[in-house]
Design a protein around this motif. Structure first.
Motif, PDB file in Angstrom:
ATOM      1  N   LEU A  32      -0.799   1.738  -1.275  1.00 15.71           N
ATOM      2  CA  LEU A  32      -1.036   0.506  -2.005  1.00 15.71           C
ATOM      3  C   LEU A  32       0.355  -0.342  -1.530  1.00 15.71           C
ATOM      4  CD1 LEU A  32      -2.325   1.598  -5.507  1.00 15.71           C
ATOM      5  CD2 LEU A  32      -3.484   0.180  -3.950  1.00 15.71           C
ATOM      6  N   ALA A  33       1.450   0.274  -1.635  1.00 16.68           N
ATOM      7  CA  ALA A  33       2.782  -0.453  -1.322  1.00 16.68           C
ATOM      8  C   ALA A  33       2.872  -1.145   0.410  1.00 16.68           C
ATOM      9  CB  ALA A  33       3.882   0.319  -1.656  1.00 16.68           C
ATOM     10  N   ALA A  34       2.173   0.064   1.060  1.00 19.70           N
ATOM     11  CA  ALA A  34       2.293  -0.584   2.523  1.00 19.70           C
ATOM     12  C   ALA A  34       1.489  -1.704   2.872  1.00 19.70           C
ATOM     13  CB  ALA A  34       1.963   0.643   3.412  1.00 19.70           C
ATOM     14  N   ALA A  35       0.170  -1.518   2.131  1.00 18.29           N
ATOM     15  CA  ALA A  35      -0.805  -2.645   2.437  1.00 18.29           C
ATOM     16  C   ALA A  35      -0.265  -3.760   1.722  1.00 18.29           C
ATOM     17  CB  ALA A  35      -2.178  -2.087   1.584  1.00 18.29           C
ATOM     18  N   GLY A  36       0.407  -3.961   0.472  1.00 19.34           N
ATOM     19  CA  GLY A  36       0.809  -4.965   0.061  1.00 19.34           C
ATOM     20  C   GLY A  36       2.201  -5.784   1.040  1.00 19.34           C
ATOM     21  N   GLU A  37       2.997  -4.766   1.455  1.00 22.82           N
ATOM     22  CA  GLU A  37       4.072  -5.389   2.315  1.00 22.82           C
ATOM     23  C   GLU A  37       3.442  -6.013   3.577  1.00 22.82           C
ATOM     24  OE1 GLU A  37       7.354  -2.815   2.887  1.00 22.82           O
ATOM     25  OE2 GLU A  37       7.351  -2.019   0.739  1.00 22.82           O
ATOM     26  N   HIS A  38       2.824  -5.099   4.183  1.00 21.07           N
ATOM     27  CA  HIS A  38       2.392  -5.794   5.653  1.00 21.07           C
ATOM     28  C   HIS A  38       0.991  -6.332   5.920  1.00 21.07           C
ATOM     29  CE1 HIS A  38       5.581  -3.103   6.839  1.00 21.07           C
ATOM     30  NE2 HIS A  38       5.223  -2.005   6.286  1.00 21.07           N
ATOM     31  N   GLY A  39       0.508  -6.672   4.566  1.00 21.63           N
ATOM     32  CA  GLY A  39      -0.737  -7.500   4.663  1.00 21.63           C
ATOM     33  C   GLY A  39      -2.130  -6.639   5.098  1.00 21.63           C
ATOM     34  N   GLY A  40      -1.906  -5.447   5.409  1.00 25.60           N
ATOM     35  CA  GLY A  40      -3.176  -4.806   5.669  1.00 25.60           C
ATOM     36  C   GLY A  40      -4.242  -4.455   4.692  1.00 25.60           C
ATOM     37  N   SER A  41      -5.084  -3.596   5.296  1.00 25.63           N
ATOM     38  CA  SER A  41      -5.960  -3.121   4.193  1.00 25.63           C
ATOM     39  C   SER A  41      -5.559  -1.755   3.622  1.00 25.63           C
ATOM     40  CB  SER A  41      -7.548  -2.794   4.761  1.00 25.63           C
ATOM     41  OG  SER A  41      -7.365  -1.874   5.394  1.00 25.63           O
ATOM     42  N   VAL A  42      -5.872  -1.419   2.260  1.00 25.73           N
ATOM     43  CA  VAL A  42      -5.511  -0.174   1.803  1.00 25.73           C
ATOM     44  C   VAL A  42      -6.185   1.241   2.366  1.00 25.73           C
ATOM     45  CG1 VAL A  42      -5.635   1.255  -0.507  1.00 25.73           C
ATOM     46  CG2 VAL A  42      -5.117  -1.278  -0.524  1.00 25.73           C
ATOM     47  N   ALA A  43      -7.494   0.659   2.898  1.00 27.28           N
ATOM     48  CA  ALA A  43      -8.248   1.685   3.450  1.00 27.28           C
ATOM     49  C   ALA A  43      -7.662   2.234   4.876  1.00 27.28           C
ATOM     50  CB  ALA A  43      -9.706   1.293   3.885  1.00 27.28           C
ATOM     51  N   LEU A  44      -7.114   1.172   5.634  1.00 26.45           N
ATOM     52  CA  LEU A  44      -6.227   1.617   6.936  1.00 26.45           C
ATOM     53  C   LEU A  44      -4.866   2.300   6.476  1.00 26.45           C
ATOM     54  CD1 LEU A  44      -6.141   1.313   9.940  1.00 26.45           C
ATOM     55  CD2 LEU A  44      -4.863  -0.988   9.378  1.00 26.45           C
ATOM     56  N   ALA A  45      -4.392   2.103   5.546  1.00 27.77           N
ATOM     57  CA  ALA A  45      -3.148   2.598   5.140  1.00 27.77           C
ATOM     58  C   ALA A  45      -3.474   4.213   4.778  1.00 27.77           C
ATOM     59  CB  ALA A  45      -2.377   1.827   4.204  1.00 27.77           C
ATOM     60  N   ARG A  46      -4.419   4.590   4.114  1.00 30.94           N
ATOM     61  CA  ARG A  46      -4.978   5.652   3.627  1.00 30.94           C
ATOM     62  C   ARG A  46      -5.178   6.407   4.858  1.00 30.94           C
ATOM     63  NH1 ARG A  46      -8.088   4.541  -1.984  1.00 30.94           N
ATOM     64  NH2 ARG A  46      -6.112   4.412  -3.218  1.00 30.94           N
ATOM     65  N   THR A  47      -5.948   5.892   6.004  1.00 31.81           N
ATOM     66  CA  THR A  47      -6.239   6.719   7.140  1.00 31.81           C
ATOM     67  C   THR A  47      -5.103   6.920   7.850  1.00 31.81           C
ATOM     68  OG1 THR A  47      -8.460   5.442   7.383  1.00 31.81           O
ATOM     69  CG2 THR A  47      -7.587   6.531   9.153  1.00 31.81           C
ATOM     70  N   MET A  48      -4.272   6.138   8.015  1.00 34.31           N
ATOM     71  CA  MET A  48      -2.931   6.470   8.817  1.00 34.31           C
ATOM     72  C   MET A  48      -2.092   7.632   7.887  1.00 34.31           C
ATOM     73  SD  MET A  48      -2.881   4.765  11.437  1.00 34.31           S
ATOM     74  CE  MET A  48      -1.345   4.737  12.054  1.00 34.31           C
ATOM     75  N   HIS A  49      -2.120   7.469   6.669  1.00 39.26           N
ATOM     76  CA  HIS A  49      -1.536   8.603   6.015  1.00 39.26           C
ATOM     77  C   HIS A  49      -2.224   9.897   6.149  1.00 39.26           C
ATOM     78  CE1 HIS A  49      -0.206  10.879   2.434  1.00 39.26           C
ATOM     79  NE2 HIS A  49       0.864  10.219   2.470  1.00 39.26           N
ATOM     80  N   ASP A  50      -3.384   9.763   5.958  1.00 40.60           N
ATOM     81  CA  ASP A  50      -4.287  11.108   6.060  1.00 40.60           C
ATOM     82  C   ASP A  50      -3.863  11.774   7.767  1.00 40.60           C
ATOM     83  OD1 ASP A  50      -5.240  11.168   3.757  1.00 40.60           O
ATOM     84  OD2 ASP A  50      -7.127  10.325   4.358  1.00 40.60           O
ATOM     85  N   TRP A  51      -3.935  10.892   8.674  1.00 36.41           N
ATOM     86  CA  TRP A  51      -3.450  11.493   9.903  1.00 36.41           C
ATOM     87  C   TRP A  51      -2.284  11.801  10.048  1.00 36.41           C
ATOM     88  CZ3 TRP A  51      -0.109   9.053  13.544  1.00 36.41           C
ATOM     89  CH2 TRP A  51      -0.030   9.384  14.816  1.00 36.41           C
ATOM     90  N   ALA A  52      -1.082  11.251   9.532  1.00 36.68           N
ATOM     91  CA  ALA A  52       0.285  11.710   9.528  1.00 36.68           C
ATOM     92  C   ALA A  52       0.492  12.970   8.688  1.00 36.68           C
ATOM     93  CB  ALA A  52       1.253  10.534   9.048  1.00 36.68           C
ATOM     94  N   THR A  53      -0.190  13.161   7.787  1.00 35.31           N
ATOM     95  CA  THR A  53       0.059  14.560   7.103  1.00 35.31           C
ATOM     96  C   THR A  53      -0.912  15.583   7.161  1.00 35.31           C
ATOM     97  OG1 THR A  53      -1.013  13.546   5.000  1.00 35.31           O
ATOM     98  CG2 THR A  53       1.457  12.922   5.227  1.00 35.31           C
ATOM     99  N   ALA A  54      -1.999  15.466   7.954  1.00 38.55           N
ATOM    100  CA  ALA A  54      -2.705  16.641   7.909  1.00 38.55           C
ATOM    101  C   ALA A  54      -2.259  17.865   8.333  1.00 38.55           C
ATOM    102  CB  ALA A  54      -3.958  16.188   8.861  1.00 38.55           C
TER     103      ALA A  54
END
Length: 159
Positions: free
Chosen positions: A122-144
């Motif tokens: 939520l914080a990353a999407a708010g700061e960078h103006g991206g979507s929450v779904a994209l931020a969650r996908t990136m988080h899943d990829w980074a921590t899998a």
């Protein structure tokens, strides 16, 4: 005065075995097979080593490995005595205890990952103006990878 390169002559089969790391059983086998290089108790290394390159004992030869079989049995007894001593001194950890702790670690990691995912995405999407779904996908990829490592460790202890 000329000197020739004289072949190495060992006073016994044991000295040849010690110097060349060839098992003494193999050297005895070679002598029984009529290999060149044996002169009474002395062993001429050069002809014997050349002969051994082309002649090898069968792995199931009963004359070979008697010493190795005795050694293997002694080493197994030593391992058994060490295990019993470790059990007596309480140095061994029960498999069930490790399974329980690994399961708890996997659960805790999953909960913390989900909490972090919710907050940071939520914080990353708010700061960078991206979507929450994209931020969650990136988080899943980074921590899998971390979760896969924990799950694979847990599976080892379940076997």
């Amino acid at each position: 005065m000329k000197t020739k390169n004289k072949p190495k002559i060992h006073p016994s089969m044991k000295s040849l075995a010690d110097e060349t790391n060839i098992p003494i059983d193999v050297i005895r086998w070679a002598k029984k097979q009529g290999a060149p290089g044996f002169r009474g108790a002395r062993v001429h290394a050069t002809p014997l080593l050349a002969w051994l390159e082309t002649h090898q004992p069968a792995p199931d030869d009963p004359t070979i490995g008697k010493g190795r079989a005795v050694l293997a049995r002694i080493l197994e007894q030593v391992r058994d005595l060490r295990r019993k001593n470790d059990e007596h001194e309480g140095k061994l950890i029960a498999r069930a205890w490790v399974q329980e702790r690994m399961g708890a670690a996997c659960s805790q990691w999953t909960r913390r990952r989900q909490t972090e995912k919710d907050n940071r995405c939520l914080a990353a999407a708010g700061e960078h103006g991206g979507s929450v779904a994209l931020a969650r996908t990136m988080h899943d990829w980074a921590t899998a990878d971390g979760g896969e490592v924990l799950r694979s460790l847990a599976e080892v202890f379940n076997e």
